[in-house]
Write a protein that holds these residues in place. Sequence first.
Motif, PDB file in Angstrom:
ATOM      1  N   LYS A 116       0.446   4.437  14.580  1.00 16.56           N
ATOM      2  CA  LYS A 116       0.599   3.934  15.952  1.00 16.56           C
ATOM      3  C   LYS A 116      -0.740   3.788  16.672  1.00 16.56           C
ATOM      4  O   LYS A 116      -0.801   3.142  17.718  1.00 16.56           O
ATOM      5  CB  LYS A 116       1.509   4.860  16.766  1.00 16.56           C
ATOM      6  CG  LYS A 116       2.964   4.741  16.381  1.00 16.56           C
ATOM      7  CD  LYS A 116       3.822   5.657  17.235  1.00 16.56           C
ATOM      8  CE  LYS A 116       5.269   5.602  16.803  1.00 16.56           C
ATOM      9  NZ  LYS A 116       6.105   6.540  17.575  1.00 16.56           N
ATOM     10  N   LEU A 117      -1.785   4.382  16.139  1.00 14.38           N
ATOM     11  CA  LEU A 117      -3.098   4.283  16.792  1.00 14.38           C
ATOM     12  C   LEU A 117      -3.566   2.835  16.822  1.00 14.38           C
ATOM     13  O   LEU A 117      -3.547   2.150  15.800  1.00 14.38           O
ATOM     14  CB  LEU A 117      -4.140   5.122  16.053  1.00 14.38           C
ATOM     15  CG  LEU A 117      -4.016   6.635  16.134  1.00 14.38           C
ATOM     16  CD1 LEU A 117      -5.069   7.284  15.243  1.00 14.38           C
ATOM     17  CD2 LEU A 117      -4.152   7.117  17.568  1.00 14.38           C
ATOM     18  N   LYS A 118      -3.996   2.383  17.982  1.00 13.08           N
ATOM     19  CA  LYS A 118      -4.495   1.013  18.107  1.00 13.08           C
ATOM     20  C   LYS A 118      -5.960   0.914  17.695  1.00 13.08           C
ATOM     21  O   LYS A 118      -6.378  -0.075  17.121  1.00 13.08           O
ATOM     22  CB  LYS A 118      -4.325   0.516  19.542  1.00 13.08           C
ATOM     23  CG  LYS A 118      -2.894   0.308  19.925  1.00 13.08           C
ATOM     24  CD  LYS A 118      -2.764  -0.214  21.324  1.00 13.08           C
ATOM     25  CE  LYS A 118      -1.289  -0.352  21.669  1.00 13.08           C
ATOM     26  NZ  LYS A 118      -1.069  -0.830  22.999  1.00 13.08           N
ATOM     27  N   ASP A 119      -6.742   1.912  18.012  1.00  6.04           N
ATOM     28  CA  ASP A 119      -8.183   1.879  17.755  1.00  6.04           C
ATOM     29  C   ASP A 119      -8.562   2.958  16.741  1.00  6.04           C
ATOM     30  O   ASP A 119      -9.254   3.920  17.067  1.00  6.04           O
ATOM     31  CB  ASP A 119      -8.965   2.092  19.061  1.00  6.04           C
ATOM     32  CG  ASP A 119      -8.706   0.997  20.074  1.00  6.04           C
ATOM     33  OD1 ASP A 119      -8.535  -0.158  19.655  1.00  6.04           O
ATOM     34  OD2 ASP A 119      -8.694   1.300  21.273  1.00  6.04           O
ATOM     35  N   PHE A 124     -12.233   7.291  13.279  1.00  8.02           N
ATOM     36  CA  PHE A 124     -13.185   7.343  12.165  1.00  8.02           C
ATOM     37  C   PHE A 124     -14.596   7.672  12.650  1.00  8.02           C
ATOM     38  O   PHE A 124     -15.304   8.454  12.020  1.00  8.02           O
ATOM     39  CB  PHE A 124     -13.180   6.026  11.383  1.00  8.02           C
ATOM     40  CG  PHE A 124     -11.874   5.735  10.688  1.00  8.02           C
ATOM     41  CD1 PHE A 124     -11.177   6.731  10.023  1.00  8.02           C
ATOM     42  CD2 PHE A 124     -11.347   4.464  10.693  1.00  8.02           C
ATOM     43  CE1 PHE A 124      -9.980   6.477   9.382  1.00  8.02           C
ATOM     44  CE2 PHE A 124     -10.149   4.186  10.056  1.00  8.02           C
ATOM     45  CZ  PHE A 124      -9.455   5.196   9.395  1.00  8.02           C
ATOM     46  N   LEU A 125     -14.993   7.098  13.772  1.00 15.27           N
ATOM     47  CA  LEU A 125     -16.319   7.400  14.324  1.00 15.27           C
ATOM     48  C   LEU A 125     -16.395   8.860  14.750  1.00 15.27           C
ATOM     49  O   LEU A 125     -17.394   9.541  14.493  1.00 15.27           O
ATOM     50  CB  LEU A 125     -16.635   6.473  15.497  1.00 15.27           C
ATOM     51  CG  LEU A 125     -18.035   6.607  16.086  1.00 15.27           C
ATOM     52  CD1 LEU A 125     -19.111   6.327  15.036  1.00 15.27           C
ATOM     53  CD2 LEU A 125     -18.191   5.657  17.262  1.00 15.27           C
ATOM     54  N   GLY A 126     -15.333   9.366  15.378  1.00 19.05           N
ATOM     55  CA  GLY A 126     -15.296  10.779  15.755  1.00 19.05           C
ATOM     56  C   GLY A 126     -15.415  11.688  14.544  1.00 19.05           C
ATOM     57  O   GLY A 126     -16.148  12.686  14.570  1.00 19.05           O
ATOM     58  N   LEU A 127     -14.707  11.360  13.472  1.00 19.74           N
ATOM     59  CA  LEU A 127     -14.812  12.145  12.238  1.00 19.74           C
ATOM     60  C   LEU A 127     -16.209  12.055  11.642  1.00 19.74           C
ATOM     61  O   LEU A 127     -16.754  13.052  11.154  1.00 19.74           O
ATOM     62  CB  LEU A 127     -13.776  11.669  11.219  1.00 19.74           C
ATOM     63  CG  LEU A 127     -12.342  12.081  11.496  1.00 19.74           C
ATOM     64  CD1 LEU A 127     -11.373  11.297  10.618  1.00 19.74           C
ATOM     65  CD2 LEU A 127     -12.165  13.571  11.281  1.00 19.74           C
ATOM     66  N   LEU A 128     -16.800  10.877  11.685  1.00 19.72           N
ATOM     67  CA  LEU A 128     -18.140  10.683  11.140  1.00 19.72           C
ATOM     68  C   LEU A 128     -19.169  11.529  11.878  1.00 19.72           C
ATOM     69  O   LEU A 128     -20.117  12.032  11.288  1.00 19.72           O
ATOM     70  CB  LEU A 128     -18.516   9.195  11.213  1.00 19.72           C
ATOM     71  CG  LEU A 128     -19.740   8.743  10.460  1.00 19.72           C
ATOM     72  CD1 LEU A 128     -19.604   9.001   8.966  1.00 19.72           C
ATOM     73  CD2 LEU A 128     -19.979   7.264  10.705  1.00 19.72           C
TER      74      LEU A 128
END
Length: 186
Positions: free
Chosen positions: A157-160, A165-169
Amino acid sequence: MMICFSSLPASLSINLDDDFEMKGRVISMKENTQLSMSDILRGFYYRGLHSARFDETLRSYIVDKFETIDKHQIQESESSVFFREILKLPRNVGQTLYVMNELGALSALMPEFKDLNGFLQHGVYHSYTVDEHTLIAIQNVEKLANENSELGRIFNKLKDKEKLFLGLLLHDIAKPIISADTKLSG
């Protein structure tokens, strides 16, 4: 039976753009091409989009390029656009970032990530280096797309997804700095 893509006829080659072509699932650069940072990131984008791999000539070119690239060339505004497009890929984000790390592109794009490479965090719960842990986390989150679970439904359901992924990176980006500060004050 394994197919050797270099033996496929040139007529089966797909022209991706002015710099890259793909034969089978192998991406190569066209003859006499000089690639900028954003060109290389575009190649990584194609790699992820088509679930392809780079031929050995292109892999070697990328490694050599990042060993000699000027830091000012890396700061091209187009580079950040292609990097965001990689994070927006419908699949293969983690694998693409993994190969970017392996070939030196991720550290060239994000110099802070270079300190994560090979950085060990000691403890019973840490069996990977921080760079591996980060990239495996992204790959594991991507696998949620195929799960019929509450987390899978939330992920889908996540749109962005690129923000996740950037947060995890970036989630462990300061670990080497904190570790160095702890050693200095201890």
